[in-house]
Design a protein around this motif. Sequence first.
Motif, PDB file in Angstrom:
ATOM      1  N   ASN B 300       0.813  -1.226   0.000  1.00  0.00           N
ATOM      2  CA  ASN B 300       0.000   0.000   0.000  1.00  0.00           C
ATOM      3  C   ASN B 300       0.845   1.274   0.000  1.00  0.00           C
ATOM      4  N   ILE B 301       2.029   1.151  -0.539  1.00  0.00           N
ATOM      5  CA  ILE B 301       2.972   2.277  -0.500  1.00  0.00           C
ATOM      6  C   ILE B 301       2.441   3.472  -1.288  1.00  0.00           C
ATOM      7  N   GLU B 302       1.651   3.200  -2.316  1.00  0.00           N
ATOM      8  CA  GLU B 302       1.131   4.303  -3.127  1.00  0.00           C
ATOM      9  C   GLU B 302       0.292   5.269  -2.280  1.00  0.00           C
ATOM     10  N   LEU B 303      -0.298   4.732  -1.206  1.00  0.00           N
ATOM     11  CA  LEU B 303      -1.220   5.546  -0.405  1.00  0.00           C
ATOM     12  C   LEU B 303      -0.529   6.392   0.642  1.00  0.00           C
ATOM     13  N   THR B 304       0.742   6.114   0.909  1.00  0.00           N
ATOM     14  CA  THR B 304       1.333   6.684   2.129  1.00  0.00           C
ATOM     15  C   THR B 304       2.461   7.671   1.855  1.00  0.00           C
ATOM     16  N   ALA B 305       2.399   8.403   0.738  1.00  0.00           N
ATOM     17  CA  ALA B 305       3.355   9.493   0.517  1.00  0.00           C
ATOM     18  C   ALA B 305       3.171  10.544   1.619  1.00  0.00           C
ATOM     19  N   PRO B 306       4.152  11.357   1.949  1.00  0.00           N
ATOM     20  CA  PRO B 306       5.541  11.259   1.490  1.00  0.00           C
ATOM     21  C   PRO B 306       6.293  10.110   2.181  1.00  0.00           C
ATOM     22  N   TYR B 307       7.509   9.872   1.733  1.00  0.00           N
ATOM     23  CA  TYR B 307       8.217   8.647   2.107  1.00  0.00           C
ATOM     24  C   TYR B 307       9.475   8.896   2.939  1.00  0.00           C
ATOM     25  N   MET B 308       9.990   7.824   3.458  1.00  0.00           N
ATOM     26  CA  MET B 308      11.191   7.738   4.293  1.00  0.00           C
ATOM     27  C   MET B 308      10.860   8.183   5.728  1.00  0.00           C
ATOM     28  N   HIS B 309      11.780   7.902   6.649  1.00  0.00           N
ATOM     29  CA  HIS B 309      11.460   8.099   8.070  1.00  0.00           C
ATOM     30  C   HIS B 309      11.183   9.556   8.408  1.00  0.00           C
ATOM     31  N   ASP B 310      11.697  10.464   7.551  1.00  0.00           N
ATOM     32  CA  ASP B 310      11.457  11.880   7.813  1.00  0.00           C
ATOM     33  C   ASP B 310      10.528  12.502   6.772  1.00  0.00           C
ATOM     34  N   GLY B 311       9.925  11.663   5.962  1.00  0.00           N
ATOM     35  CA  GLY B 311       8.992  12.162   4.956  1.00  0.00           C
ATOM     36  C   GLY B 311       9.640  13.072   3.928  1.00  0.00           C
ATOM     37  N   SER B 312      10.938  12.893   3.697  1.00  0.00           N
ATOM     38  CA  SER B 312      11.669  13.843   2.845  1.00  0.00           C
ATOM     39  C   SER B 312      11.527  13.553   1.350  1.00  0.00           C
ATOM     40  N   HIS B 313      10.945  12.434   0.996  1.00  0.00           N
ATOM     41  CA  HIS B 313      10.734  12.141  -0.429  1.00  0.00           C
ATOM     42  C   HIS B 313       9.244  12.250  -0.740  1.00  0.00           C
ATOM     43  N   LYS B 314       8.952  13.118  -1.717  1.00  0.00           N
ATOM     44  CA  LYS B 314       7.538  13.397  -1.979  1.00  0.00           C
ATOM     45  C   LYS B 314       6.842  12.293  -2.750  1.00  0.00           C
ATOM     46  N   THR B 315       7.557  11.678  -3.654  1.00  0.00           N
ATOM     47  CA  THR B 315       6.911  10.713  -4.557  1.00  0.00           C
ATOM     48  C   THR B 315       7.717   9.423  -4.632  1.00  0.00           C
ATOM     49  N   LEU B 316       7.080   8.389  -5.178  1.00  0.00           N
ATOM     50  CA  LEU B 316       7.791   7.131  -5.401  1.00  0.00           C
ATOM     51  C   LEU B 316       8.900   7.323  -6.430  1.00  0.00           C
TER      52      LEU B 316
END
Lengths: 357, 371
Positions: B300-316
């Motif tokens: 379900n990764i598509e649903l949980t943007a942004p990414y990484m432990h600090d949310g520093s990546h906006k998109t896949l």
Amino acid sequence: MSMNRRAFLKTTGAGLMASAFPISLVKLAFGGQDPSRDFTFGYISDAHIQQVKGTQFVRNWDMGLIRAVREANLLTPRPDFFMFGGDLAQLGKKEELDHGLEIMSSLRGKVRYVIGEHDYYLDLGKYWQEKISPLYYSFDHKGVHFVVLNSILTYHKWTYETWSSPMDRMLAMARLDNPQGSPFMVGDQQIAWLKKDLAKINQDTPVVVFSHSPIQKIFKPWNFWTQDAEKVQALLKPFEKATVIYGHVHQIQYNQIGNITFHAVMATAWPWPYPETYSQSASCLPKITVPMNRADPFFERDATGWQFVDMQSGKTAMHYQLPDNRNRTIAFDAATGKPQDVTYQDYSRRIPPQTHY
Amino acid sequence: MKTSSSGLKGMICTSAITVLFAACVAFAAPVGLPPVPVPADNPITPEKVKLGDKLFHDTRFSTTGEVSCATCHDKAKGFADGLPVSEGINKLKGTRNAPTIINAAYLHTQFWDGREPSLESQSAQPFLNPVEMGLKDHEPILKIVRSDPEYSNLFDNAFGKTGNQITMTEVKQALGTFERTLISGNSPFDQYYFKGDKTAMSPAAVRGLEVYVGQGRCVSCHRIEQTQALFTDNRFHMIGVSANQMPKDLDELSAAVQNVKEKGTDIAVLSNPQTSSLGRFAVTEDLTDIGAFKTPTLRNIELTAPYMHDGSHKTLEEVVTFYNNGGRLDEADPVPELLSGGIRPLNLTEAQQADLVAFLKALTSPEFAQK
């Protein structure tokens, strides 16, 4: 650093700093007889910096050395000095030595160098002596006499009369199991120098020899071997406490021959498997306690590492820092008169080797 | 939740078999997932799930009365919150991205640095963190659940306990039990890979799977196994995220470690980005763990943007670029010094990277797929 933190560090003092710091890096006390002579030094070895082309170098070997330097900079209290144990370069090129020195330049503290065969056999140590270090020398520190040997020499004929180019010679020496290889040796000239150097030293002064190859005979086809090791050992025999610390083997080894304690250091580049027993002459090496195989090739730093060394009244404790693995300490055990793994020496504590299918 | 009869096959309940059997039937593992591990001392019962569900959504357990577990773990947002780092009471920000709790039941440790071993022990901490729900202690929670008539009923049904018999143990067990039911598999990938439905994934996603297990090396940590895929190895890796926030020298590292010792890990890491960047090291003090964070699941990764432990990546797409560059968003950035040995440049083409993203989007479970 902010003013607040500076003030904080000043007021909290050394005791709190030590307690705030990871135990793996705090110097362990073994109760030396003379604390004023106890000290620590760091040891990084076998980086094998390898040029691909131009400014491109093998990433994996770069990362190993970078990690060791970065971790060693966290060592507290600071070690008195650092050693580099040889094979800074893979094929002895200036570019490789320069790139390696650049990485080493961020290491905080005095660094002394031991030459390895990968540094030597292209230009026979010319650039090394210009830029880095003499090939062999000695120094004294806090009552310990340290000797650095160039133990990777070999026969004159092999070195000077066999190869069509310096790079051919370098490549031949870099190859394992090479039928055209040649055993390492210290050589009579250097042994004569060593004899003279040691003649000035009291026999109750602890002596530590740094060499690239083991000053003991382990496995000839990989040059885990020094042809005239016995001659060097004989010169160390009169001393009450003698230690040899060597690189080259990329694995933890330890041994005791008479009064001489032997330790190998880890490579930052890659691990070697422990070699099969070589039957040319009997090996008295103890069985390896923890085979340094790499459980998962994904973890490219596993089974590599660096170490710091506690000198306690002339006796050594090697603290191996092993990323992606368990740190280990090999310390001299006064009860048995031998170096022992403080955790895994007991048979019941040993980690069995993996079975590969 | 969809259940699947095939998920019952080979299911083993390790203890309290009769009690658990009903639970296992109710929460049978979907395609691609193993049976849910259930602690022997906290079997799943429908009554506990119902209670946990209510506790999970109750905003009264925060100082402002506005924040519940579901604030940051919102079902509509894949049980995450869509923010780079989560916001608690009074919009206070922490340092870490809310991980989805879908399939968190399978994780060996909880939180990005694995500082808690179970859903139960994890569940009690956000109540007390000053930037999450802000309570001084758990007493206000107990006061509510002991006096509120609805809770009295629910606790009585779930645990046979009322009034002062109710403690945080029951609260944590109910929350853990509810989370243990948030299980979701059966994605197009699962149908393709485990059920042999070759039409379940797009051709791009099929090519992306090749990259995923091959040149992309994703599978080394985000694991796919013979009969199941948790998409995590339950280990901790320093992949280079927030490397520029990490302590630069011994003084900074000592200060960060001191911060952890004084405030406790939970509060220290959520209040200071530099302390947060220690990752697993704050728990183990092992140098290999500096900057290392837990491998999250990719389901379900598509649903949980942004990414990484600090949310520093906006998109896949950014995430894939980051890995392709060997732990950097920008190829010109320096390589983080203590990077895990597993992270290295991948030399993927643009097309391979696009395929990889297509594959990641095939990991969405049907119950969460955007309609």
